[in-house]
Design an enzyme around this catalytic site. Sequence first.
Site, PDB file in Angstrom:
ATOM      1  N   HIS A  84      -5.539  -3.944  -5.604  1.00  0.00           N
ATOM      2  CA  HIS A  84      -5.996  -5.121  -4.864  1.00  0.00           C
ATOM      3  C   HIS A  84      -7.207  -5.682  -5.621  1.00  0.00           C
ATOM      4  O   HIS A  84      -7.936  -4.920  -6.266  1.00  0.00           O
ATOM      5  CB  HIS A  84      -6.404  -4.644  -3.467  1.00  0.00           C
ATOM      6  CG  HIS A  84      -6.705  -5.708  -2.477  1.00  0.00           C
ATOM      7  ND1 HIS A  84      -7.931  -6.319  -2.411  1.00  0.00           N
ATOM      8  CD2 HIS A  84      -5.948  -6.254  -1.488  1.00  0.00           C
ATOM      9  CE1 HIS A  84      -7.910  -7.204  -1.418  1.00  0.00           C
ATOM     10  NE2 HIS A  84      -6.731  -7.179  -0.845  1.00  0.00           N
ATOM     11  N   ASP A 109      -8.960   3.944  -3.106  1.00  0.00           N
ATOM     12  CA  ASP A 109      -8.905   2.863  -2.122  1.00  0.00           C
ATOM     13  C   ASP A 109      -7.839   3.254  -1.093  1.00  0.00           C
ATOM     14  O   ASP A 109      -6.637   3.211  -1.380  1.00  0.00           O
ATOM     15  CB  ASP A 109      -8.549   1.563  -2.858  1.00  0.00           C
ATOM     16  CG  ASP A 109      -8.243   0.413  -1.906  1.00  0.00           C
ATOM     17  OD1 ASP A 109      -8.167   0.648  -0.684  1.00  0.00           O
ATOM     18  OD2 ASP A 109      -8.063  -0.710  -2.402  1.00  0.00           O
ATOM     19  N   GLN A 124      -4.639   1.046   2.556  1.00  0.00           N
ATOM     20  CA  GLN A 124      -3.249   1.017   3.046  1.00  0.00           C
ATOM     21  C   GLN A 124      -2.713   2.392   3.399  1.00  0.00           C
ATOM     22  O   GLN A 124      -1.592   2.513   3.880  1.00  0.00           O
ATOM     23  CB  GLN A 124      -2.332   0.379   1.984  1.00  0.00           C
ATOM     24  CG  GLN A 124      -2.567  -1.088   1.774  1.00  0.00           C
ATOM     25  CD  GLN A 124      -2.449  -1.896   3.064  1.00  0.00           C
ATOM     26  OE1 GLN A 124      -1.803  -1.484   4.027  1.00  0.00           O
ATOM     27  NE2 GLN A 124      -3.091  -3.046   3.104  1.00  0.00           N
ATOM     28  N   LYS A 152      -7.253  -2.222   9.763  1.00  0.00           N
ATOM     29  CA  LYS A 152      -5.877  -1.941   9.347  1.00  0.00           C
ATOM     30  C   LYS A 152      -5.343  -0.684  10.015  1.00  0.00           C
ATOM     31  O   LYS A 152      -4.213  -0.269   9.761  1.00  0.00           O
ATOM     32  CB  LYS A 152      -5.822  -1.767   7.825  1.00  0.00           C
ATOM     33  CG  LYS A 152      -6.086  -3.049   7.052  1.00  0.00           C
ATOM     34  CD  LYS A 152      -5.900  -2.811   5.579  1.00  0.00           C
ATOM     35  CE  LYS A 152      -6.480  -3.908   4.726  1.00  0.00           C
ATOM     36  NZ  LYS A 152      -5.679  -5.123   4.686  1.00  0.00           N
ATOM     37  N   CYS A 168      -3.554 -10.760  -2.942  1.00  0.00           N
ATOM     38  CA  CYS A 168      -4.777 -10.293  -3.618  1.00  0.00           C
ATOM     39  C   CYS A 168      -4.453  -9.260  -4.689  1.00  0.00           C
ATOM     40  O   CYS A 168      -5.184  -8.276  -4.867  1.00  0.00           O
ATOM     41  CB  CYS A 168      -5.783  -9.722  -2.620  1.00  0.00           C
ATOM     42  SG  CYS A 168      -6.354 -10.933  -1.449  1.00  0.00           S
TER      43      CYS A 168
HETATM   44  N1  PMP Z   1      -7.418  -2.564  -0.784  1.00  0.00           N
HETATM   45  C1  PMP Z   1      -6.150  -2.724  -0.373  1.00  0.00           C
HETATM   46  C2  PMP Z   1      -5.072  -1.898  -1.007  1.00  0.00           C
HETATM   47  C3  PMP Z   1      -5.870  -3.646   0.629  1.00  0.00           C
HETATM   48  O1  PMP Z   1      -4.605  -3.818   1.031  1.00  0.00           O
HETATM   49  C4  PMP Z   1      -6.929  -4.395   1.200  1.00  0.00           C
HETATM   50  C5  PMP Z   1      -6.666  -5.418   2.284  1.00  0.00           C
HETATM   51  N2  PMP Z   1      -5.589  -6.236   2.074  1.00  0.00           N
HETATM   52  C6  PMP Z   1      -8.217  -4.171   0.742  1.00  0.00           C
HETATM   53  C7  PMP Z   1      -8.430  -3.251  -0.252  1.00  0.00           C
HETATM   54  C8  PMP Z   1      -9.394  -4.926   1.282  1.00  0.00           C
HETATM   55  O2  PMP Z   1      -9.617  -4.584   2.601  1.00  0.00           O
HETATM   56  P1  PMP Z   1     -10.689  -5.417   3.460  1.00  0.00           P
HETATM   57  O3  PMP Z   1     -10.293  -6.848   3.335  1.00  0.00           O
HETATM   58  O4  PMP Z   1     -10.501  -4.875   4.851  1.00  0.00           O
HETATM   59  O5  PMP Z   1     -12.032  -5.133   2.907  1.00  0.00           O
END
Ligand code: PMP
Length: 411
Positions: free
Chosen positions: A126, A204, A207, A230, A369
């Site tokens: 991401h 990270d 997910q 999430k 993203c």
């Molecule tokens: N890492 C991953 C793999 C994600 O899917 C996301 C959210 N789409 C994020 C980081 C960022 O999370 P947040 O917007 O809650 O900070």
Amino acid sequence: MNTPSENIINSIRAQFPALGISVGKHKLVYLDNTATSQTPQRVVEAIDRAYYNTKANVHRGVHTLSQQMTLLQEEAREKARAFINAPSVQEIIFTRGTTEAINLVASCIGRDWPDGAEVIVTEMEHHSNIVPWQLLSRPGREIKLRVVPTDEHGVLDMNTYRNLFNSNTAMVAATHVSNVLGTVNPVKEIAAEARAHGVPVLIDGAQAISHRAVDVQDIGADFYAFSAHKMYGPTGVGILYGRRDLLEQMPPYQGGGEMVGHVTFQKTTYAELPFKFEAGTPEFTAIAALSQAIDFINETGYDLINAQEEYLLQYTTGQMLKRVPGLRLFGTAPGKDAIISFLIGRAHHYDTGLLLDKLGIAVRTGHHCAQPLMQALGVEGVVRASFAVYNTRAEADYFVDALCRIAPMLQ
Ligand code: PMP
């Protein structure tokens, strides 16, 4: 575990008021769980309770309300610690989300890296696990990203990973689960290799956390980041787990109230962990509600969550492959999570999402993203349907029927 009965899933759904709403003429079918999950009533009620009964700033007051609010916040910290099996609450830092957690680690651990330092990331990261490392570059100091590629199924090339280490490697930063491909990465192996080279590793977990039990000690992660929103929890709260010795060596992230020991105009000393990394007033009302999200997951159980999501993934993928003309799937790794990214023929992802929305179905479209991954896949964007424990087979059928209905309009 066997696939959970309809009754069990219906009793879970009943805890989520938003799942009963309509979108236009249609009942909502919410398949955008990867972006954010819906929220059980108990979490919303906990936010209400915090606002109505205990709203006072934490860690600052001798008065009863402040002490009650502080207790609720610190209970949530202990719950989060136990949830990921971290050794100590001092290693649990509240942030705004995964993004802030990763930015915190990057800017603190990378502050004094030399020119040419390298960070190993994967092709499926991401943006929030790419850009914070790039931000460390400045005139006279270039920080390089070394990228682990994926194969045609979306599986990481671990041989290349092992060969990317050299004397400049400063960090490994990898996602546990891809938000596009659903691939579950071998994070234990990734961490073990990094440790063998004496390199810290950040995982990270944005997910992963809502789908599987996470044990940061078993993984061997030095840092593990995730977002409450999430995992059936409130917005505005994230958790960063960090190994105590590394957190102690790192400079603070931001300056302000709460993160200090003693302040004079000449010199400031910093608070103990975890407060050294928690400048300013935290999102204490939401943090209190995080406890309820963790309780919801623990009471539902990851076995049941996994069984339902796995069933929906296999069933829906099978139906899509059988029935949807011109279907292109992205991410077919064995053991993947319940995330289905796809395109229909040459149709634009946005048009597909728009037509599905007209039928009450919420999916996400675009680059998610993860633009570098889109470049590797040779597409501009994809449509993504993602499941949570409360989704049903009837919703999966409605979704596939809808795809069959709109496919001819999109060719
Ligand atoms: N890492 C991953 C793999 C994600 O899917 C996301 C959210 N789409 C994020 C980081 C960022 O999370 P947040 O917007 O809650 O900070």
